[in-house]
Structure formats: structure tokens, C-alpha cells
Scaffold this motif. Structure first.
Motif, PDB file in Angstrom:
ATOM      1  N   PRO A   5      19.789 -67.670  76.512  1.00  0.00           N
ATOM      2  CA  PRO A   5      19.787 -68.737  75.509  1.00  0.00           C
ATOM      3  C   PRO A   5      21.004 -69.649  75.671  1.00  0.00           C
ATOM      4  O   PRO A   5      22.037 -69.231  76.190  1.00  0.00           O
ATOM      5  CB  PRO A   5      19.859 -67.968  74.181  1.00  0.00           C
ATOM      6  CG  PRO A   5      19.524 -66.565  74.494  1.00  0.00           C
ATOM      7  CD  PRO A   5      19.842 -66.333  75.931  1.00  0.00           C
ATOM      8  N   HIS A 317      10.268 -73.366  66.356  1.00  0.00           N
ATOM      9  CA  HIS A 317      10.288 -71.984  66.846  1.00  0.00           C
ATOM     10  C   HIS A 317      10.749 -71.955  68.305  1.00  0.00           C
ATOM     11  O   HIS A 317      11.603 -71.145  68.691  1.00  0.00           O
ATOM     12  CB  HIS A 317       8.874 -71.423  66.713  1.00  0.00           C
ATOM     13  CG  HIS A 317       8.651 -70.077  67.305  1.00  0.00           C
ATOM     14  ND1 HIS A 317       8.976 -68.915  66.653  1.00  0.00           N
ATOM     15  CD2 HIS A 317       8.130 -69.698  68.501  1.00  0.00           C
ATOM     16  CE1 HIS A 317       8.656 -67.876  67.419  1.00  0.00           C
ATOM     17  NE2 HIS A 317       8.150 -68.329  68.545  1.00  0.00           N
ATOM     18  N   TRP A 318      10.201 -72.845  69.103  1.00  0.00           N
ATOM     19  CA  TRP A 318      10.537 -72.927  70.526  1.00  0.00           C
ATOM     20  C   TRP A 318      12.018 -73.310  70.714  1.00  0.00           C
ATOM     21  O   TRP A 318      12.745 -72.673  71.480  1.00  0.00           O
ATOM     22  CB  TRP A 318       9.609 -73.951  71.161  1.00  0.00           C
ATOM     23  CG  TRP A 318       9.990 -74.603  72.446  1.00  0.00           C
ATOM     24  CD1 TRP A 318      10.300 -75.923  72.629  1.00  0.00           C
ATOM     25  CD2 TRP A 318      10.042 -74.015  73.759  1.00  0.00           C
ATOM     26  NE1 TRP A 318      10.540 -76.183  73.954  1.00  0.00           N
ATOM     27  CE2 TRP A 318      10.393 -75.029  74.678  1.00  0.00           C
ATOM     28  CE3 TRP A 318       9.826 -72.724  74.250  1.00  0.00           C
ATOM     29  CZ2 TRP A 318      10.543 -74.805  76.038  1.00  0.00           C
ATOM     30  CZ3 TRP A 318       9.977 -72.500  75.607  1.00  0.00           C
ATOM     31  CH2 TRP A 318      10.333 -73.518  76.486  1.00  0.00           C
ATOM     32  N   ARG A 320      14.475 -73.082  68.588  1.00  0.00           N
ATOM     33  CA  ARG A 320      15.352 -72.026  68.067  1.00  0.00           C
ATOM     34  C   ARG A 320      15.477 -70.908  69.108  1.00  0.00           C
ATOM     35  O   ARG A 320      16.554 -70.381  69.344  1.00  0.00           O
ATOM     36  CB  ARG A 320      14.740 -71.478  66.773  1.00  0.00           C
ATOM     37  CG  ARG A 320      15.581 -70.496  66.043  1.00  0.00           C
ATOM     38  CD  ARG A 320      16.490 -71.224  65.060  1.00  0.00           C
ATOM     39  NE  ARG A 320      17.597 -70.399  64.652  1.00  0.00           N
ATOM     40  CZ  ARG A 320      18.856 -70.804  64.615  1.00  0.00           C
ATOM     41  NH1 ARG A 320      19.193 -72.032  64.958  1.00  0.00           N
ATOM     42  NH2 ARG A 320      19.815 -70.008  64.219  1.00  0.00           N
ATOM     43  N   TRP A 321      14.338 -70.572  69.700  1.00  0.00           N
ATOM     44  CA  TRP A 321      14.341 -69.499  70.700  1.00  0.00           C
ATOM     45  C   TRP A 321      15.182 -69.904  71.913  1.00  0.00           C
ATOM     46  O   TRP A 321      15.988 -69.120  72.418  1.00  0.00           O
ATOM     47  CB  TRP A 321      12.906 -69.183  71.131  1.00  0.00           C
ATOM     48  CG  TRP A 321      12.829 -68.099  72.152  1.00  0.00           C
ATOM     49  CD1 TRP A 321      12.939 -66.756  71.933  1.00  0.00           C
ATOM     50  CD2 TRP A 321      12.670 -68.259  73.563  1.00  0.00           C
ATOM     51  NE1 TRP A 321      12.847 -66.070  73.121  1.00  0.00           N
ATOM     52  CE2 TRP A 321      12.685 -66.978  74.141  1.00  0.00           C
ATOM     53  CE3 TRP A 321      12.515 -69.369  74.389  1.00  0.00           C
ATOM     54  CZ2 TRP A 321      12.546 -66.762  75.507  1.00  0.00           C
ATOM     55  CZ3 TRP A 321      12.375 -69.161  75.758  1.00  0.00           C
ATOM     56  CH2 TRP A 321      12.389 -67.871  76.293  1.00  0.00           C
ATOM     57  N   GLU A 326      16.317 -65.976  69.522  1.00  0.00           N
ATOM     58  CA  GLU A 326      15.598 -65.299  68.430  1.00  0.00           C
ATOM     59  C   GLU A 326      14.103 -65.339  68.724  1.00  0.00           C
ATOM     60  O   GLU A 326      13.537 -66.395  68.919  1.00  0.00           O
ATOM     61  CB  GLU A 326      15.848 -66.021  67.095  1.00  0.00           C
ATOM     62  CG  GLU A 326      17.144 -65.648  66.441  1.00  0.00           C
ATOM     63  CD  GLU A 326      17.450 -66.554  65.250  1.00  0.00           C
ATOM     64  OE1 GLU A 326      16.504 -67.074  64.605  1.00  0.00           O
ATOM     65  OE2 GLU A 326      18.635 -66.752  64.971  1.00  0.00           O
ATOM     66  N   GLY A 327      13.481 -64.177  68.747  1.00  0.00           N
ATOM     67  CA  GLY A 327      12.063 -64.153  69.110  1.00  0.00           C
ATOM     68  C   GLY A 327      11.325 -63.067  68.387  1.00  0.00           C
ATOM     69  O   GLY A 327      11.804 -62.600  67.369  1.00  0.00           O
ATOM     70  N   MET A 329       9.044 -65.065  71.277  1.00  0.00           N
ATOM     71  CA  MET A 329       8.609 -66.446  71.364  1.00  0.00           C
ATOM     72  C   MET A 329       7.079 -66.479  71.492  1.00  0.00           C
ATOM     73  O   MET A 329       6.498 -65.789  72.307  1.00  0.00           O
ATOM     74  CB  MET A 329       9.264 -67.093  72.595  1.00  0.00           C
ATOM     75  CG  MET A 329       9.216 -68.602  72.575  1.00  0.00           C
ATOM     76  SD  MET A 329       7.761 -69.219  73.378  1.00  0.00           S
ATOM     77  CE  MET A 329       8.196 -68.955  75.079  1.00  0.00           C
TER      78      MET A 329
END
Ligand SMILES: NC(=O)c1ccc[n+]([C@@H]2O[C@H](COP(=O)([O-])OP(=O)(O)OC[C@H]3O[C@@H](n4cnc5c(N)ncnc54)[C@H](O)[C@@H]3O)[C@@H](O)[C@H]2O)c1
Length: 366
Positions: A5, A317-318, A320-321, A326-327, A329
Motif C-alpha cells: 500500500p 473502497h479501491w 482506500r485499499w 484495508e481489505g 478488496m
């Protein structure tokens, strides 16, 4: 792949600034996980229109121009016309960018394989975004099913009506792409919009072991035939059966802020049922989710049932991942290939007169 990440906001380029940009961009607004650094589209008009919101972003006519510039990019939001998905994704992965691609992934398994190979060769992530998995009424439906409130699942039904009146403006370029797709046997109802329905089936009940389909055709004008009436039925590996009917109602006015698509999902269990009444359009204007158990109907009045919110949440979501890891995903390219196989099995079944086809057995690769 060895994804790490980012410990800073993701530097993103949006490639393709057409109709669906209006919804995908919601994930990028007011989002500290991302900096929009570039906008790409051959249309000067689109670039000027979209840059008004991102004055600090640089604009380019092509992804190659962006790659040749000094702008550094981590990830791309790929909103390209469908026929450009395979070559475009392979090119962008080759530039070292992670890619969030729109559905349908591509028309065949050979194209999907090229994309998967490019992701592996460049050690980048390819995601095929599925916004329906982020639509709150459907998430609540899944939660309801998994809670056991309906008892054991007996079966389920999806319904889709394509209507010809209402909704937002769709540029002629989008229609031209759909006409090309129809000529290749990938119709707008079964394959394009249908991609979402097949995806929700896999998401709700897992792998499918047999598909039976009867894909029809309705001519709307010279050279323009839509892929309905259509009925597709299938059985999941867990024994649950699903059925999906598609009809067209060209003169039906459907209130919608987006496309004119009337949709429903209804899961029946041994004790009750749960139904999502709408998604893209506003056909049934009752609460978007209703759950019936033991003689009582519970209606959910406060869900975020604006279809556009599913794009916002899918994109967030994408990002943030990518930013934090964080998943898990949702979803990777491999799951999109499962959706593609499901669709290809439906075509194979229909062509063979409706026989049962196992999606795992379809293959168009040499
Ligand atoms: N998730 C959904 O529900 C949903 C809904 C609609 C469309 N889509 C998908 O979104 C994608 C885009 O569809 P749309 O409706 O916005 O189409 P559109 O025709 O409105 O826009 C496409 C844009 O891409 C640009 N373009 C063409 N070639 C390009 C290139 N080489 N590089 C960069 N840009 C290029 C065009 O100029 C245009 O502005 C398609 O994959 C479509 O299937 C998804």
C-alpha cells in the motif's frame, strides 16, 4: 503479486471522460486517499469540461502521452469504450499503473487472459469494478440472507426491464459502441447491463455449476436488435437455483436519474422472502428493500438507494485499499473472469437449444 500500500495519497489518472465519469468521479471528490493528477481523453471538449473540477490535474489526449510526460501515476480509473478495454488495459498495466476497469471486462476469455498476463508480468493490480456489490439495498439483502432470517434459501429471481423512455442523456458514442457489441453477439441487456446481474448472483450464492439460457431478439429498427426476451436459469454449486428474466418495454416511461432499467432481486427462503425493488431507475417506489417473515413485512426506508452511491463507494473502497491495504478488496480480475464465464455459458447454452452448460468448461482460447 507483491502489492505494497502507498503511505501517501494515491496519484490517479482518469482515462475516459464520458458519460460514466459523472458517477465514478464521486469516489474521487473530497477523498484524502487520492490526488487526481491527470485526465485523459481524445476529446478536447471532454478534457476542458472535466478539468474545471480538477484544475491542478494535467490533461492528455492519450495514455501514451501521459506515460511520456513527467506526471507520476500510481493508478488509473479506466472508463474506456468496451472495444478498447483489452488493449487499453494491457498498455496501462505496462506503464506500471494499477488499473480499476469498468465492466464488462471484455468479450472473450482470450482477451481476459491477455489482461491477467499483463497484470502478472508488470506486478500490478487489475480490478474490474462491480458497483452493484456496493449498492446498499443489495448489501442489506446479502446480510439478511446470511443472517438466516429467511430460513434456508430455496431459490431466487432477478428481473430486468429495459425501457425506452426517461433517464439521462446517453451520448451517441456510447450507443455506437453498443451497436458494435451487439453485432459481435454481446448484447446490451444480457452482456453489458447483465454483467451486473450475473455478478450479483455469484456474489450472493457463490460459484455456478450449470447454466441454461434462452436468449431472444427483438428488432427495434433496421440493424438494431436487442437481446430480449431472454430467460436464463442456473444452479449454484451449493444447490441454490436462480432465474433471471429480461424483457424490453420500448414505450414504457421509467423515472430514472440514470439509465432506464427497472430491476428487482427476490430471494425466497424456507421461512420468508426478501426483495430489492429497484436499483438504477425508480420503478417501484416502495422502500428499496422489503423482508417478509412469519406474516410480517419489514420495509427499509433509510437505505442509501441512489444508484450513484454504489459508484462512489466502490471507488472509495479501491482507493482506500490502495492507500492503506484495508481489505479484502472487492473484486479482483479473477472474479470478473468468473462473471465472463457465466455469460459465455449462457450464450453456449442458448445456441445449443437451452442445454445445461458448466461455466468451467467454456473456452474460446486457442
Ligand atoms: N458500471 C456501470 O453500471 C456502467 C454504466 C455505463 C457504462 N459503464 C462502462 O463505462 C465505460 C465507459 O462508458 P461510457 O458510457 O462513459 O462511454 P462514453 O462513450 O460516454 O465515454 C467514453 C469516453 O472515452 C473516450 N475515449 C475514447 N477512446 C479513448 C482513449 N483511447 N483513451 C482515453 N479515452 C478515450 C471517449 O472520447 C469518451 O469521452 C464502458 O466500459 C462501459 O461499459 C459502466
Amino acid at each position: 503479486m507483491s502489492f505494497v500500500p502507498y503511505d501517501r495519497p494515491v496519484r490517479a489518472a482518469i482515462v475516459g471522460l464520458g458519460r460514466i465519469y459523472d458517477l465514478n468521479v464521486r469516489a474521487y471528490r473530497d477523498n484524502s486517499d487520492v490526488d487526481v493528477v491527470a485526465l485523459v481523453d481524445p476529446s478536447e471538449e471532454r478534457r476542458a469540461q472535466r478539468q474545471a473540477e480538477w484544475p491542478a490535474a494535467r490533461t492528455f489526449a492519450t495514455a501514451a502521452d501521459l506515460a511520456a510526460s513527467d506526471v507520476e501515476v500510481d493508478a488509473v480509473e479506466a472508463l474506456l469504450p468496451i472495444p478498447l478495454h483489452v488493449d487499453g488495459v494491457v498498455e496501462m498495466l505496462g506503464c506500471g499503473w494499477h488499473v480499476n476497469l469498468q465492466k464488462p471486462m471484455c468479450n472473450d476469455l482470450a482477451g481476459a487472459q491477455r489482461m491477467l498476463d499483463a497484470a502478472a508480468a508488470n506486478d500490478r493490480v487489475l480490478r474490474v469494478m462491480e458497483n452493484y456489490l456496493f449498492y446498499e439495498p443489495l448489501r442489506k439483502l446479502k446480510e439478511t440472507v446470511e443472517s438466516g432470517a429467511l430460513g434456508r434459501v430455496s431459490g431466487y429471481h432477478m428481473k430486468m426491464v429495459g425501457s425506452g423512455r426517461g433517464g439521462w442523456e446517453v451520448p451517441i458514442s456510447s450507443y455506437q459502441v453498443q451497436f458494435e457489441q451487439m453485432k459481435r453477439g454481446r448484447g446490451i441487456l444480457v452482456f453489458d447491463d447483465g454483467w451486473h446481474k450475473l455478478a450479483t448472483a455469484l456474489w450472493l450464492f457463490g460459484p455456478v455449476r450449470e447454466v441454461r439460457a434462452w436468449i431472444g431478439e427483438t428488432e427495434l429498427g433496421p440493424g438494431v436488435a436487442l437481446d430480449a426476451p431472454t430467460t436464463i436459469a442456473w444452479e449454484h454449486a451449493n444447490g441454490v437455483r436462480g432465474v433471471w428474466d429480461i424483457t424490453i418495454a420500448p414505450d414504457l416511461y421509467l423515472r430514472s436519474d440514470y439509465y432506464t432499467n427497472d430491476e428487482r432481486w427476490e430471494v425466497t427462503g424456507t421461512k420468508g422472502f426478501a426483495r430489492v425493488n429497484r436499483c438504477t431507475g425508480r420503478g417501484v417506489q416502495q422502500p428499496s428493500l422489503e423482508v417478509y417473515v412469519d406474516g410480517e413485512l419489514r420495509a427499509f426506508h433509510a437505505l442509501d438507494d441512489d444508484w450513484a452511491s454504489s459508484f462512489r463507494d466502490s471507488g472509495r473502497h479501491w482507493l482506500r485499499w490502495l492507500h492503506t491495504g484495508e481489505g479484502p478488496m472487492w473484486w479482483r480480475a479473477a472474479e470478473a473472469v468468473d462473471v465472463l464465464r457465466f455469460a459465455l455459458a449462457a450464450y453456449a447454452s442458448s445456441e445449443a437449444g437451452g442445454i445445461g452448460v458448466d461455466p468451467a468448461t467454456v473456452d474460446d482460447r486457442d
